[in-house]
Design a protein around this motif. Structure first.
Motif, PDB file in Angstrom:
ATOM      1  N   ASN A  39      34.188  25.404  25.718  1.00 21.74           N
ATOM      2  CA  ASN A  39      33.859  26.574  26.537  1.00 21.74           C
ATOM      3  C   ASN A  39      35.012  26.849  27.494  1.00 21.74           C
ATOM      4  N   ILE A  40      35.513  28.070  27.492  1.00 23.78           N
ATOM      5  CA  ILE A  40      36.665  28.427  28.327  1.00 23.78           C
ATOM      6  C   ILE A  40      36.371  29.746  29.041  1.00 23.78           C
ATOM      7  N   PHE A  41      36.259  29.707  30.383  1.00 20.47           N
ATOM      8  CA  PHE A  41      36.036  30.895  31.205  1.00 20.47           C
ATOM      9  C   PHE A  41      37.333  31.287  31.920  1.00 20.47           C
ATOM     10  N   PHE A  42      37.623  32.571  31.930  1.00 25.25           N
ATOM     11  CA  PHE A  42      38.838  33.080  32.561  1.00 25.25           C
ATOM     12  C   PHE A  42      38.553  33.612  33.970  1.00 25.25           C
ATOM     13  N   PRO A  43      39.607  33.769  34.791  1.00 28.38           N
ATOM     14  CA  PRO A  43      39.438  34.364  36.130  1.00 28.38           C
ATOM     15  C   PRO A  43      38.859  35.773  36.060  1.00 28.38           C
ATOM     16  N   THR A  44      38.229  36.202  37.141  1.00 30.47           N
ATOM     17  CA  THR A  44      37.504  37.476  37.146  1.00 30.47           C
ATOM     18  C   THR A  44      37.939  38.429  38.254  1.00 30.47           C
TER      19      THR A  44
ATOM     20  N   SER B  70      52.161  37.722  35.202  1.00 30.43           N
ATOM     21  CA  SER B  70      52.927  37.039  36.241  1.00 30.43           C
ATOM     22  C   SER B  70      53.700  35.922  35.570  1.00 30.43           C
ATOM     23  N   PRO B  71      54.746  35.376  36.220  1.00 29.27           N
ATOM     24  CA  PRO B  71      55.569  34.348  35.563  1.00 29.27           C
ATOM     25  C   PRO B  71      54.781  33.163  35.017  1.00 29.27           C
ATOM     26  N   ASP B  72      53.726  32.752  35.736  1.00 33.57           N
ATOM     27  CA  ASP B  72      52.907  31.629  35.248  1.00 33.57           C
ATOM     28  C   ASP B  72      51.696  32.113  34.458  1.00 33.57           C
ATOM     29  N   HIS B  73      51.563  33.428  34.293  1.00 30.00           N
ATOM     30  CA  HIS B  73      50.453  34.064  33.563  1.00 30.00           C
ATOM     31  C   HIS B  73      49.103  33.805  34.235  1.00 30.00           C
ATOM     32  N   LYS B  74      49.145  33.414  35.516  1.00 31.21           N
ATOM     33  CA  LYS B  74      47.915  33.104  36.251  1.00 31.21           C
ATOM     34  C   LYS B  74      47.842  33.779  37.620  1.00 31.21           C
ATOM     35  N   SER B  75      48.985  33.948  38.293  1.00 35.24           N
ATOM     36  CA  SER B  75      48.976  34.350  39.698  1.00 35.24           C
ATOM     37  C   SER B  75      48.447  35.757  39.939  1.00 35.24           C
ATOM     38  N   HIS B  76      48.462  36.608  38.937  1.00 39.11           N
ATOM     39  CA  HIS B  76      47.958  37.978  39.115  1.00 39.11           C
ATOM     40  C   HIS B  76      46.438  38.058  39.026  1.00 39.11           C
ATOM     41  N   VAL B  77      45.792  36.930  38.697  1.00 41.70           N
ATOM     42  CA  VAL B  77      44.334  36.876  38.631  1.00 41.70           C
ATOM     43  C   VAL B  77      43.832  35.716  39.499  1.00 41.70           C
ATOM     44  N   ALA B  78      42.545  35.728  39.793  1.00 42.94           N
ATOM     45  CA  ALA B  78      41.978  34.686  40.656  1.00 42.94           C
ATOM     46  C   ALA B  78      40.479  34.578  40.385  1.00 42.94           C
ATOM     47  N   PHE B  79      39.897  33.502  40.909  1.00 40.47           N
ATOM     48  CA  PHE B  79      38.459  33.303  40.831  1.00 40.47           C
ATOM     49  C   PHE B  79      37.807  33.761  42.141  1.00 40.47           C
TER      50      PHE B  79
ATOM     51  N   LYS C  75      37.513  43.565  40.514  1.00 40.51           N
ATOM     52  CA  LYS C  75      36.716  42.756  39.589  1.00 40.51           C
ATOM     53  C   LYS C  75      36.980  43.198  38.152  1.00 40.51           C
ATOM     54  N   ILE C  76      37.305  42.226  37.327  1.00 38.87           N
ATOM     55  CA  ILE C  76      37.547  42.454  35.905  1.00 38.87           C
ATOM     56  C   ILE C  76      36.456  41.739  35.111  1.00 38.87           C
ATOM     57  N   PRO C  77      36.268  42.065  33.841  1.00 43.06           N
ATOM     58  CA  PRO C  77      35.220  41.383  33.072  1.00 43.06           C
ATOM     59  C   PRO C  77      35.449  39.879  33.008  1.00 43.06           C
ATOM     60  N   GLN C  78      34.353  39.146  32.946  1.00 44.32           N
ATOM     61  CA  GLN C  78      34.441  37.700  32.709  1.00 44.32           C
ATOM     62  C   GLN C  78      34.728  37.488  31.232  1.00 44.32           C
ATOM     63  N   LEU C  79      35.956  37.087  30.911  1.00 46.87           N
ATOM     64  CA  LEU C  79      36.316  36.763  29.535  1.00 46.87           C
ATOM     65  C   LEU C  79      35.966  35.299  29.289  1.00 46.87           C
ATOM     66  N   PHE C  80      35.314  35.028  28.180  1.00 45.51           N
ATOM     67  CA  PHE C  80      34.775  33.693  27.894  1.00 45.51           C
ATOM     68  C   PHE C  80      34.939  33.421  26.413  1.00 45.51           C
TER      69      PHE C  80
END
Length: 341
Positions: free
Chosen positions: A193-198, A207-216, A235-240
């Motif tokens: 199970n893998i949940f992404f930032p929302t 973003s350079p680390d592919h993470k900093s432009h999103v958050a929880f 708020k963006i969709p919860q990708l799962f």
């Protein structure tokens, strides 16, 4: 009457307002990663990839995936995105490795492996902003081997499936999810199970680390309407992602390591499961995803085009890295690239 997985029921219990849930069959299994190591052939470790057939060694953000792809392995035919995760292997007592196949999730059994993809909205009806063209992100760390209780680590887990839910293989069964790979035989396979930032900063599609432009969310959870940080107010969709690994043929414990440790290892050399991760490159046609979100679609979504699973199963691409990855029992572990930790 249709029954859904425990993940579905848990989301419903949290009051999820609406969501898409659909299968994406196996597009290819290959040692490529155009998000983290674009242009590298081969990439550091093997992935199982689903989605549009425009997937390539390099996927420049300027590319328009919907115009390049001619098919998708997902059942919503307007979704030409790509989704991928690491691959699971069984390490037998004699040291040989055998690739663990994926199987269709519950009520999506006709899919040829791959994974189940969800796009979820909050329970309170708050509208979300769909991902924008060229959007991409990553969750998880392939080098992690311990649980640090971070917001990101809490989004990754496993379920050991039983065969006591109507006798169906791959049924949810009972018991709790674990953060690490299950340490006992799982009669119905193992689901990751893998949940992404929302939350999104509203500006950067990467973003350079592919993470900093999103958050929880700063507190609570996305499902319960947790607030986004001021730095990431959209708020963006919860990708799962759910991937069901068909471990049933590997449940003979006489073949497991003599020390009793669990025998599975991910393709980045991770025997713990803490390093599981997911990659995403957005590729929906036009405003299709936003239309689905605005319509509060709940699994079925007449506002966007769909295709039969049998058609989705036919969308595949050839492997570009010429190496043995599942031809019998492998003694050569060099393709894992990262030593067991």
């Amino acid at each position: 009457m249709m029954r859904f997985s425990l993940a579905f029921l848990a989301l419903a219990a949290h009051g999820v307002n609406a969501m898409l849930r659909f299968s994406c069959s196996e597009l290819v299994i290959d040692r490529l990663d155009p998000l983290v190591t674009p242009g590298e052939n081969p990439s550091p470790h093997l992935h199982q990839i689903v989605g549009g057939n425009a997937f390539n060694i390099t996927m420049d953000p300027s590319l328009d995936l919907p115009s390049l792809a001619t098919c998708t392995s997902c059942t919503f035919s307007e979704d030409l995105s790509n989704y991928w995760t690491a691959v699971l292997y069984f390490r037998a007592r004699d040291g040989t490795l055998t690739r663990v196949p994926q199987m269709g999730n519950q009520f999506l059994e006709q899919a040829t492996g791959g994974m189940t993809v969800y796009y979820i909205q909050p329970y309170d009806g708050t509208q979300v902003t769909a991902f924008q063209p060229s959007f991409r992100m990553l969750v998880g760390d392939p080098m992690k081997r311990t649980f640090d209780d971070s917001l990101e680590s809490r989004q990754l887990s496993f379920r050991c499936f039983e065969e006591n839910f109507g006798g169906e293989a791959g049924a949810p069964g009972t018991g709790q999810d674990t953060r690490e790979l299950p340490n006992r035989p799982c009669p119905g396979g193992i689901r990751s199970n893998i949940f992404f930032p929302t939350c999104w900063d509203g500006v950067n599609v990467d973003s350079p680390d592919h993470k900093s432009h999103v958050a929880f969310p700063t507190s609570g959870s996305f499902e319960t309407g947790g607030p986004c940080p001021a730095s990431h107010p959209i708020k963006i969709p919860q990708l799962f992602y759910e991937t069901v690994w068909d471990t049933r043929e590997f449940n003979d414990q006489s073949q497991w390591p003599e020390d009793g440790s669990q025998p599975f290892v991910f393709s980045m050399g991770d025997p713990t499961g803490y390093g599981q991760h997911g990659d995403y490159v957005f590729g929906w046609k036009g405003d299709a995803l936003q239309r689905a979100m605005d319509a509060n679609c709940n699994v079925v979504c007449p506002q966007i085009q769909s295709q039969d699973t049998s058609v989705a199963n036919q969308c595949t691409i050839p492997r570009r890295v010429d190496e043995a990855i599942d031809e019998g029992e492998l003694q050569d572990t060099s393709f894992l690239k990262v030593a067991y930790c």
